[in-house]
Design a protein around this motif. Structure first.
Motif, PDB file in Angstrom:
ATOM      1  N   UNK A  58     135.588  63.480 -63.873  1.00  0.00           N
ATOM      2  CA  UNK A  58     136.825  64.140 -63.500  1.00  0.00           C
ATOM      3  C   UNK A  58     136.613  65.643 -63.441  1.00  0.00           C
ATOM      4  N   UNK A  59     137.283  66.289 -62.494  1.00  0.00           N
ATOM      5  CA  UNK A  59     137.104  67.718 -62.314  1.00  0.00           C
ATOM      6  C   UNK A  59     138.441  68.437 -62.508  1.00  0.00           C
ATOM      7  N   UNK A  60     138.544  69.266 -63.527  1.00  0.00           N
ATOM      8  CA  UNK A  60     139.772  70.045 -63.699  1.00  0.00           C
ATOM      9  C   UNK A  60     139.859  71.145 -62.652  1.00  0.00           C
ATOM     10  N   UNK A  61     141.074  71.598 -62.389  1.00  0.00           N
ATOM     11  CA  UNK A  61     141.256  72.747 -61.513  1.00  0.00           C
ATOM     12  C   UNK A  61     141.072  74.029 -62.319  1.00  0.00           C
ATOM     13  N   UNK A  62     140.763  75.103 -61.617  1.00  0.00           N
ATOM     14  CA  UNK A  62     140.522  76.387 -62.266  1.00  0.00           C
ATOM     15  C   UNK A  62     141.417  77.439 -61.625  1.00  0.00           C
ATOM     16  N   UNK A  63     142.051  78.247 -62.462  1.00  0.00           N
ATOM     17  CA  UNK A  63     142.856  79.364 -61.982  1.00  0.00           C
ATOM     18  C   UNK A  63     142.355  80.665 -62.606  1.00  0.00           C
ATOM     19  N   UNK A  64     142.820  81.771 -62.058  1.00  0.00           N
ATOM     20  CA  UNK A  64     142.647  83.072 -62.704  1.00  0.00           C
ATOM     21  C   UNK A  64     144.035  83.645 -62.955  1.00  0.00           C
ATOM     22  N   UNK A  65     144.218  84.282 -64.107  1.00  0.00           N
ATOM     23  CA  UNK A  65     145.462  84.974 -64.443  1.00  0.00           C
ATOM     24  C   UNK A  65     145.119  86.404 -64.811  1.00  0.00           C
ATOM     25  N   UNK A  66     145.907  87.346 -64.309  1.00  0.00           N
ATOM     26  CA  UNK A  66     145.609  88.763 -64.487  1.00  0.00           C
ATOM     27  C   UNK A  66     146.604  89.428 -65.428  1.00  0.00           C
ATOM     28  N   UNK A  67     146.077  90.090 -66.441  1.00  0.00           N
ATOM     29  CA  UNK A  67     146.896  90.933 -67.306  1.00  0.00           C
ATOM     30  C   UNK A  67     146.826  92.345 -66.734  1.00  0.00           C
ATOM     31  N   UNK A  74     141.666  76.910 -72.141  1.00  0.00           N
ATOM     32  CA  UNK A  74     141.441  75.546 -71.686  1.00  0.00           C
ATOM     33  C   UNK A  74     142.133  74.473 -72.492  1.00  0.00           C
ATOM     34  N   UNK A  75     143.242  74.794 -73.161  1.00  0.00           N
ATOM     35  CA  UNK A  75     143.983  73.757 -73.886  1.00  0.00           C
ATOM     36  C   UNK A  75     144.366  72.637 -72.924  1.00  0.00           C
ATOM     37  N   UNK A  76     144.229  71.418 -73.374  1.00  0.00           N
ATOM     38  CA  UNK A  76     144.452  70.268 -72.493  1.00  0.00           C
ATOM     39  C   UNK A  76     145.861  70.262 -71.922  1.00  0.00           C
ATOM     40  N   UNK A  77     146.835  70.669 -72.719  1.00  0.00           N
ATOM     41  CA  UNK A  77     148.233  70.581 -72.296  1.00  0.00           C
ATOM     42  C   UNK A  77     148.816  71.937 -71.898  1.00  0.00           C
ATOM     43  N   UNK A  96     149.077  73.308 -69.054  1.00  0.00           N
ATOM     44  CA  UNK A  96     149.802  73.226 -67.787  1.00  0.00           C
ATOM     45  C   UNK A  96     150.294  71.797 -67.613  1.00  0.00           C
ATOM     46  N   UNK A  97     151.600  71.584 -67.396  1.00  0.00           N
ATOM     47  CA  UNK A  97     152.128  70.215 -67.307  1.00  0.00           C
ATOM     48  C   UNK A  97     151.753  69.479 -66.034  1.00  0.00           C
ATOM     49  N   UNK A  98     151.201  70.165 -65.046  1.00  0.00           N
ATOM     50  CA  UNK A  98     150.880  69.507 -63.776  1.00  0.00           C
ATOM     51  C   UNK A  98     149.637  68.640 -63.878  1.00  0.00           C
ATOM     52  N   UNK A  99     148.590  69.191 -64.459  1.00  0.00           N
ATOM     53  CA  UNK A  99     147.308  68.507 -64.543  1.00  0.00           C
ATOM     54  C   UNK A  99     146.409  69.341 -65.439  1.00  0.00           C
ATOM     55  N   UNK A 100     145.171  68.932 -65.592  1.00  0.00           N
ATOM     56  CA  UNK A 100     144.229  69.700 -66.402  1.00  0.00           C
ATOM     57  C   UNK A 100     143.806  70.937 -65.624  1.00  0.00           C
ATOM     58  N   UNK A 101     144.253  72.096 -66.097  1.00  0.00           N
ATOM     59  CA  UNK A 101     143.944  73.351 -65.431  1.00  0.00           C
ATOM     60  C   UNK A 101     143.361  74.317 -66.453  1.00  0.00           C
TER      61      UNK A 101
END
Length: 240
Positions: free
Chosen positions: A16-25, A89-92, A94-99
């Protein structure tokens, strides 16, 4: 079996492949306090809540390229001090999927902070309130001038806390604090930035002596203009 044969028969769907995002502070100092730029989410999940600007990483995109794209497209900023902060990378988370999110710290001068607000009116400047001292860590909250305390989407409050920890930890041994200042600055402005990030007052003579001893400051011989009091000398950052 050589590598060519192995790759020819490899099944990329075996795991399984999780999705990856970037978040900017997007962080700066305004009115003597650390402040962050936020966007209101216009879709679920957490529709209507404020969040850090972010986005999914394209399959053919590097993390740094994705961060630069988000900086440009969602904050209207072409360039900023940008560094990887931490991977969340906490499993939960994001409620959509593993992100999995790779957070970036983008430090802005006050001029760049205000320019981003003009370029992107949807951005909200929110003051960061840090109820803990030093590098002990803990939760933070954000407050907007109009709406008071804000509840952030996802784990973005944790990301903000990590950003403050990173800054506090690096101020004394790195040049990171200068990214929050214009090219030419007074020693008072430099101390204001340190006090805002550290959340405490500093002894003026000791602070100035320590920074001068590091060899980071170059006197310009020029002085600030338009002040109602005796103008202070302007300095610039120099690498020892």
């Amino acid at each position: 079996m050589d590598e060519t044969d192995f790759l020819r028969g490899y099944d990329p769907n075996a795991f399984q492949r999780p999705s990856v995002t970037v978040d900017l502070v997007l962080l700066g100092v305004r009115n003597g306090k650390p402040a962050v730029l936020l966007l209101k989410r216009d879709q679920q999940p957490y529709q209507g809540r404020w969040a850090l600007p972010g986005g999914f990483v394209g399959i053919d995109e590097t993390l740094d390229a994705a961060a630069a794209r988000v900086l440009r497209e969602k904050a209207g900023i072409g360039h900023a001090h940008l560094e990887q902060l931490y991977t969340f990378g906490a499993v939960d988370r994001d409620p959509r999927m593993r992100i999995i999110s790779v957070a970036y710290l983008a430090l802005l001068t006050e001029t760049a902070f205000d320019a981003a607000l003009q370029a992107m009116p949807a951005l909200l400047p929110a003051a960061i309130q840090v109820p803990w001292s030093g590098e002990a860590g803990g939760p933070v909250s954000v407050v907007s001038p109009e709406n008071g305390a804000l509840t952030l989407a996802f784990d973005h409050a944790d990301i903000l806390a990590t950003a403050v920890l990173r800054l506090r930890g690096k101020l004394d041994y790195s040049d990171v604090g200068f990214a929050l200042l214009p090219e030419l600055f007074t020693l008072r402005q430099l101390q204001d930035v340190h006090e805002a990030i550290l959340g405490t007052s500093l002894n003026k003579p000791a602070f100035r002596r320590r920074l001068l001893d590091k060899g980071w400051l170059a006197a310009t011989g020029a002085y600030e203009a338009g002040t109602a009091y005796r103008p202070a000398e302007l300095y610039r950052f120099q690498r020892p």
